[in-house]
Design an enzyme around this catalytic site. Structure first.
Site, PDB file in Angstrom:
ATOM      1  N   TYR A 160       0.843  -1.212   0.000  1.00  0.00           N
ATOM      2  CA  TYR A 160       0.000   0.000   0.000  1.00  0.00           C
ATOM      3  C   TYR A 160       0.876   1.260   0.000  1.00  0.00           C
ATOM      4  CZ  TYR A 160      -3.570   3.365   1.467  1.00  0.00           C
ATOM      5  OH  TYR A 160      -4.411   4.452   1.539  1.00  0.00           O
ATOM      6  N   LYS A 164       1.078   4.148  -2.994  1.00  0.00           N
ATOM      7  CA  LYS A 164       0.747   5.560  -2.802  1.00  0.00           C
ATOM      8  C   LYS A 164       1.975   6.445  -3.057  1.00  0.00           C
ATOM      9  CE  LYS A 164      -3.643   5.153  -1.921  1.00  0.00           C
ATOM     10  NZ  LYS A 164      -4.644   5.714  -2.836  1.00  0.00           N
TER      11      LYS A 164
HETATM   12  N1  LIG Z   1      -9.481   6.359   5.158  1.00  0.00           N
HETATM   13  C1  LIG Z   1      -8.206   6.627   5.375  1.00  0.00           C
HETATM   14  O1  LIG Z   1      -7.722   6.606   6.516  1.00  0.00           O
HETATM   15  C2  LIG Z   1      -7.303   6.955   4.222  1.00  0.00           C
HETATM   16  C3  LIG Z   1      -6.039   7.518   4.513  1.00  0.00           C
HETATM   17  C4  LIG Z   1      -5.184   7.831   3.466  1.00  0.00           C
HETATM   18  C5  LIG Z   1      -5.583   7.616   2.161  1.00  0.00           C
HETATM   19  N2  LIG Z   1      -6.803   7.056   1.913  1.00  0.00           N
HETATM   20  C6  LIG Z   1      -7.170   6.874   0.521  1.00  0.00           C
HETATM   21  O2  LIG Z   1      -8.400   7.536   0.298  1.00  0.00           O
HETATM   22  C7  LIG Z   1      -9.150   6.854  -0.722  1.00  0.00           C
HETATM   23  C8  LIG Z   1     -10.526   6.463  -0.199  1.00  0.00           C
HETATM   24  O3  LIG Z   1     -10.383   5.692   0.977  1.00  0.00           O
HETATM   25  P1  LIG Z   1     -11.666   5.229   1.831  1.00  0.00           P
HETATM   26  O4  LIG Z   1     -11.258   5.192   3.238  1.00  0.00           O
HETATM   27  O5  LIG Z   1     -12.860   5.998   1.420  1.00  0.00           O
HETATM   28  O6  LIG Z   1     -11.764   3.700   1.352  1.00  0.00           O
HETATM   29  P2  LIG Z   1     -12.849   2.913   0.460  1.00  0.00           P
HETATM   30  O7  LIG Z   1     -12.387   1.514   0.384  1.00  0.00           O
HETATM   31  O8  LIG Z   1     -14.212   3.185   0.989  1.00  0.00           O
HETATM   32  O9  LIG Z   1     -12.739   3.631  -0.955  1.00  0.00           O
HETATM   33  C9  LIG Z   1     -12.166   3.049  -2.081  1.00  0.00           C
HETATM   34  C10 LIG Z   1     -13.212   2.929  -3.172  1.00  0.00           C
HETATM   35  O10 LIG Z   1     -12.551   2.473  -4.375  1.00  0.00           O
HETATM   36  C11 LIG Z   1     -13.410   1.549  -5.004  1.00  0.00           C
HETATM   37  N3  LIG Z   1     -12.634   0.669  -5.894  1.00  0.00           N
HETATM   38  C12 LIG Z   1     -11.812  -0.347  -5.519  1.00  0.00           C
HETATM   39  N4  LIG Z   1     -11.309  -0.948  -6.624  1.00  0.00           N
HETATM   40  C13 LIG Z   1     -11.819  -0.289  -7.696  1.00  0.00           C
HETATM   41  C14 LIG Z   1     -11.669  -0.438  -9.096  1.00  0.00           C
HETATM   42  N5  LIG Z   1     -10.896  -1.397  -9.627  1.00  0.00           N
HETATM   43  N6  LIG Z   1     -12.325   0.420  -9.905  1.00  0.00           N
HETATM   44  C15 LIG Z   1     -13.133   1.394  -9.407  1.00  0.00           C
HETATM   45  N7  LIG Z   1     -13.328   1.573  -8.082  1.00  0.00           N
HETATM   46  C16 LIG Z   1     -12.668   0.737  -7.238  1.00  0.00           C
HETATM   47  C17 LIG Z   1     -14.085   0.791  -3.865  1.00  0.00           C
HETATM   48  O11 LIG Z   1     -15.279   0.163  -4.301  1.00  0.00           O
HETATM   49  C18 LIG Z   1     -14.314   1.904  -2.858  1.00  0.00           C
HETATM   50  O12 LIG Z   1     -15.597   2.496  -3.014  1.00  0.00           O
HETATM   51  C19 LIG Z   1      -8.272   5.684  -1.156  1.00  0.00           C
HETATM   52  O13 LIG Z   1      -7.455   6.092  -2.240  1.00  0.00           O
HETATM   53  C20 LIG Z   1      -7.416   5.438   0.083  1.00  0.00           C
HETATM   54  O14 LIG Z   1      -6.223   4.776  -0.249  1.00  0.00           O
HETATM   55  C21 LIG Z   1      -7.668   6.726   2.910  1.00  0.00           C
END
Ligand SMILES: NC(=O)c1ccc[n+]([C@@H]2O[C@H](COP(=O)([O-])OP(=O)(O)OC[C@H]3O[C@@H](n4cnc5c(N)ncnc54)[C@H](O)[C@@H]3O)[C@@H](O)[C@H]2O)c1
Length: 253
Positions: A160, A164
């Protein structure tokens, strides 16, 4: 909001079935943009659209698999047909939910490949599918969602963290390659943020942020929205290739 210049902008948010993606989609719609809410999870995307419409915003749901070039091309066609083009892309879709922490020696090869396919290749595929629309429009803004884990080197999550880190590196290359077309590319790097996905990943998630940052509280998805709006907006018109960490002051770069 009017200073942002986002009214009637045509915005695509990937991974917007819930979590941060839904918050971004709602934020752009509230700023007056017309939003395509795209996700592999079509039902979730439709739910996001319902919430946006209930709040008086404009949105369309679409299914996309960002790892698949044809699916990304079909989504670009959908943007052309429904919105007449595209001004802003938020590359938010990623494999994050359900990722197990394992030492780098123990990470399963298939999981490594899946993370890279979605988090790295997906950003490339989606971006190259829609940049022709931005070139036609004469301008564009791309906001890629990375993670503050790149700066902390969060252990037992090498796939991961690497994916990123690649998002940040790709954004710099995109900024250089797209500058001549007046298309900007920047990164938002969220710290740990309370979403359905993150709640499952860390024990005592609700209190995780309380002692770690300069600001003594946890983040929720709404905390990320202002930065995404800013990076996509006219206010950031001379900002490209940059990464903004939004983690309440836990890491400084
Ligand atoms: N929540 C956190 O703490 C956090 C921290 C840093 C970064 N992020 C990043 O923020 C973003 C959103 O995170 P989140 O917490 O809402 O997680 P999440 O898992 O709810 O969001 C990811 C979304 O991507 C979709 N997805 C996965 N594979 C896919 C594909 N092949 N095609 C299209 N869509 C696809 C999933 O269905 C999901 O809705 C991500 O990029 C994550 O890496 C999150």
């Amino acid at each position: 909001m009017s200073q942002l210049g986002l009214k009637d902008k045509r915005v695509l948010v990937t991974g917007a079935a819930g979590g941060l993606g839904r918050a971004f989609a709602e934020g752009f719609a509230a700023a007056g943009a017309r939003v395509i809410v795209a996700d592999l999870n079509e039902l979730g995307a439709q739910e996001t659209v319902r919430a946006i419409k209930a709040a008086g915003g404009q949105a369309h749901a679409a299914k996309v698999d960002v790892t698949n070039a044809q699916s990304c091309a079909a989504l670009a066609d959908f943007a052309q047909k429904t919105l007449g083009g595209l001004d802003v892309l938020i590359n938010n879709a990623a494999i994050y939910a359900g990722l197990e922490r394992k030492t780098f020696t123990d990470i399963d090869e298939a999981v490594w490949d899946k993370v890279m396919a979605v988090n790295v290749k997906g950003v490339w595929q989606m971006t190259r599918a829609v940049t022709p629309l931005m070139k036609t429009a004469g301008a564009g803004a791309i906001v890629n969602v990375a993670s503050a884990t790149v700066f902390s080197g969060s252990p037992q999550w090498m796939h991961y963290v690497a994916s990123k880190g690649a998002v940040i590196a790709m954004t710099r290359a995109l900024a250089r390659e797209l500058g001549d077309d007046n298309i900007r590319a920047n990164v938002i790097a969220p710290g740990f943020t309370l979403t359905e996905a993150s709640l499952d990943l860390i024990a005592d998630a609700e209190n995780y942020g309380v002692t770690r940052g300069a600001l003594k509280r946890s983040a929720d998805a709404k905390d990320m929205v202002g930065t995404a709006l800013y990076l996509a907006s006219d206010l950031a018109g001379f900002v490209t290739g940059q990464t903004l960490i939004v983690d309440g002051g836990r890491q400084f770069n």
